[in-house]
Design a protein around this motif. Structure first.
Motif, PDB file in Angstrom:
ATOM      1  N   UNK A   1       0.824  -1.211   0.000  1.00  0.00           N
ATOM      2  CA  UNK A   1       0.000   0.000   0.000  1.00  0.00           C
ATOM      3  C   UNK A   1       0.859   1.263   0.000  1.00  0.00           C
ATOM      4  N   UNK A   2       1.898   1.280   0.812  1.00  0.00           N
ATOM      5  CA  UNK A   2       2.766   2.452   0.897  1.00  0.00           C
ATOM      6  C   UNK A   2       3.472   2.691  -0.436  1.00  0.00           C
ATOM      7  N   UNK A   3       4.036   1.638  -0.991  1.00  0.00           N
ATOM      8  CA  UNK A   3       4.786   1.793  -2.244  1.00  0.00           C
ATOM      9  C   UNK A   3       3.882   2.158  -3.409  1.00  0.00           C
ATOM     10  N   UNK A   4       2.735   1.527  -3.495  1.00  0.00           N
ATOM     11  CA  UNK A   4       1.797   1.854  -4.572  1.00  0.00           C
ATOM     12  C   UNK A   4       1.326   3.296  -4.405  1.00  0.00           C
ATOM     13  N   UNK A   5       0.976   3.677  -3.182  1.00  0.00           N
ATOM     14  CA  UNK A   5       0.531   5.050  -2.938  1.00  0.00           C
ATOM     15  C   UNK A   5       1.580   6.075  -3.331  1.00  0.00           C
ATOM     16  N   UNK A   6       2.824   5.785  -3.018  1.00  0.00           N
ATOM     17  CA  UNK A   6       3.915   6.696  -3.369  1.00  0.00           C
ATOM     18  C   UNK A   6       4.039   6.822  -4.881  1.00  0.00           C
ATOM     19  N   UNK A   7       4.004   5.704  -5.572  1.00  0.00           N
ATOM     20  CA  UNK A   7       4.138   5.743  -7.034  1.00  0.00           C
ATOM     21  C   UNK A   7       2.942   6.412  -7.697  1.00  0.00           C
ATOM     22  N   UNK A   8       1.757   6.121  -7.205  1.00  0.00           N
ATOM     23  CA  UNK A   8       0.564   6.712  -7.814  1.00  0.00           C
ATOM     24  C   UNK A   8       0.464   8.210  -7.568  1.00  0.00           C
TER      25      UNK A   8
ATOM     26  N   UNK B   1      -9.268   5.361 -11.995  1.00  0.00           N
ATOM     27  CA  UNK B   1      -9.399   5.051 -13.421  1.00  0.00           C
ATOM     28  C   UNK B   1      -9.385   6.322 -14.271  1.00  0.00           C
ATOM     29  N   UNK B   2      -9.822   7.438 -13.695  1.00  0.00           N
ATOM     30  CA  UNK B   2      -9.814   8.702 -14.424  1.00  0.00           C
ATOM     31  C   UNK B   2      -8.486   9.442 -14.325  1.00  0.00           C
ATOM     32  N   UNK B   3      -7.879   9.429 -13.132  1.00  0.00           N
ATOM     33  CA  UNK B   3      -6.679  10.225 -12.884  1.00  0.00           C
ATOM     34  C   UNK B   3      -5.379   9.455 -13.013  1.00  0.00           C
ATOM     35  N   UNK B   4      -5.427   8.172 -12.807  1.00  0.00           N
ATOM     36  CA  UNK B   4      -4.247   7.306 -12.956  1.00  0.00           C
ATOM     37  C   UNK B   4      -4.686   6.008 -13.627  1.00  0.00           C
ATOM     38  N   UNK B   5      -5.024   6.093 -14.918  1.00  0.00           N
ATOM     39  CA  UNK B   5      -5.530   4.895 -15.595  1.00  0.00           C
ATOM     40  C   UNK B   5      -4.535   3.734 -15.598  1.00  0.00           C
ATOM     41  N   UNK B   6      -3.299   4.022 -15.264  1.00  0.00           N
ATOM     42  CA  UNK B   6      -2.275   2.974 -15.199  1.00  0.00           C
ATOM     43  C   UNK B   6      -2.189   2.320 -13.828  1.00  0.00           C
ATOM     44  N   UNK B   7      -3.132   2.610 -12.936  1.00  0.00           N
ATOM     45  CA  UNK B   7      -2.989   2.160 -11.552  1.00  0.00           C
ATOM     46  C   UNK B   7      -2.895   0.644 -11.434  1.00  0.00           C
ATOM     47  N   UNK B   8      -3.595  -0.089 -12.254  1.00  0.00           N
ATOM     48  CA  UNK B   8      -3.507  -1.556 -12.178  1.00  0.00           C
ATOM     49  C   UNK B   8      -2.108  -2.040 -12.550  1.00  0.00           C
ATOM     50  N   UNK B   9      -1.521  -1.405 -13.547  1.00  0.00           N
ATOM     51  CA  UNK B   9      -0.155  -1.757 -13.934  1.00  0.00           C
ATOM     52  C   UNK B   9       0.828  -1.417 -12.825  1.00  0.00           C
ATOM     53  N   UNK B  10       0.619  -0.270 -12.163  1.00  0.00           N
ATOM     54  CA  UNK B  10       1.482   0.138 -11.060  1.00  0.00           C
ATOM     55  C   UNK B  10       1.372  -0.859  -9.910  1.00  0.00           C
ATOM     56  N   UNK B  11       0.155  -1.274  -9.594  1.00  0.00           N
ATOM     57  CA  UNK B  11      -0.040  -2.252  -8.523  1.00  0.00           C
ATOM     58  C   UNK B  11       0.645  -3.570  -8.886  1.00  0.00           C
TER      59      UNK B  11
ATOM     60  N   UNK C   1       3.131  -4.172 -11.027  1.00  0.00           N
ATOM     61  CA  UNK C   1       4.590  -4.038 -11.053  1.00  0.00           C
ATOM     62  C   UNK C   1       5.160  -3.947  -9.644  1.00  0.00           C
ATOM     63  N   UNK C   2       4.489  -3.208  -8.783  1.00  0.00           N
ATOM     64  CA  UNK C   2       4.951  -3.066  -7.399  1.00  0.00           C
ATOM     65  C   UNK C   2       4.828  -4.389  -6.655  1.00  0.00           C
ATOM     66  N   UNK C   3       3.755  -5.095  -6.903  1.00  0.00           N
ATOM     67  CA  UNK C   3       3.567  -6.418  -6.294  1.00  0.00           C
ATOM     68  C   UNK C   3       4.702  -7.348  -6.716  1.00  0.00           C
TER      69      UNK C   3
ATOM     70  N   UNK D   1       9.649 -10.311  -5.576  1.00  0.00           N
ATOM     71  CA  UNK D   1      11.051 -10.627  -5.877  1.00  0.00           C
ATOM     72  C   UNK D   1      11.957 -10.348  -4.680  1.00  0.00           C
ATOM     73  N   UNK D   2      11.697  -9.248  -3.984  1.00  0.00           N
ATOM     74  CA  UNK D   2      12.480  -8.943  -2.783  1.00  0.00           C
ATOM     75  C   UNK D   2      12.322 -10.029  -1.739  1.00  0.00           C
ATOM     76  N   UNK D   3      11.115 -10.508  -1.561  1.00  0.00           N
ATOM     77  CA  UNK D   3      10.866 -11.561  -0.572  1.00  0.00           C
ATOM     78  C   UNK D   3      11.613 -12.827  -0.965  1.00  0.00           C
ATOM     79  N   UNK D   4      11.502 -13.217  -2.222  1.00  0.00           N
ATOM     80  CA  UNK D   4      12.161 -14.432  -2.696  1.00  0.00           C
ATOM     81  C   UNK D   4      13.675 -14.307  -2.508  1.00  0.00           C
ATOM     82  N   UNK D   5      14.214 -13.159  -2.851  1.00  0.00           N
ATOM     83  CA  UNK D   5      15.663 -12.935  -2.745  1.00  0.00           C
ATOM     84  C   UNK D   5      16.147 -12.931  -1.304  1.00  0.00           C
TER      85      UNK D   5
END
Length: 133
Positions: free
Chosen positions: A34-41, A108-118, A120-122, A127-131
């Protein structure tokens, strides 16, 4: 859509954690996501836009109702709203569902890329967890 559940823990190699640690890890992971997605969005949004979005999160129903009436007056016929309402826990109020709908519609109106951001962040977090497990 991803699920933070037992299956996710198995995928990242943490399926053998004790139950109490599983729940703690999933809560921590969700918070970090949530924090990382919020920051990016929030990048590139104006203070007014951020304030408007925060009003939905904070359940400011004056702002939410005004926004809905101006931009989504027919929300009850929107499939997104109908799915939210059908899938909401019994404890969710109509205001909770409406504010959640407004936030999704706003994104969806202001950040239509939000699903992609979520997504990618996920994946970055996964990957960090696996590593670092």
């Amino acid at each position: 859509m991803f699920q933070l559940d037992e299956n996710f823990l198995q995928q990242v190699g943490l399926g053998d954690l004790p139950e109490s640690q599983k729940n703690e890890f999933l809560a921590y992971f969700r918070e970090q996501l949530e924090v990382r997605v919020g920051t990016k969005l929030s990048e590139g949004l104006s203070d007014a836009q951020l304030s408007e979005f925060e009003a939905f999160i904070d359940r400011n129903m004056d702002v939410t109702n005004r926004w809905i009436s101006e931009r989504a007056a027919d929300y009850q016929n929107d499939q997104v709203y109908q799915k939210l309402k059908a899938g909401a826990p019994e404890s969710a109020s109509d205001n909770d569902i409406l504010a959640e709908y407004a936030s999704l519609r706003w994104l969806s109106l202001n950040r239509p890329d939000y699903r992609d951001v979520v997504a990618a962040t996920m994946e970055e977090l996964r990957q960090e967890v696996v590593k670092n497990k």
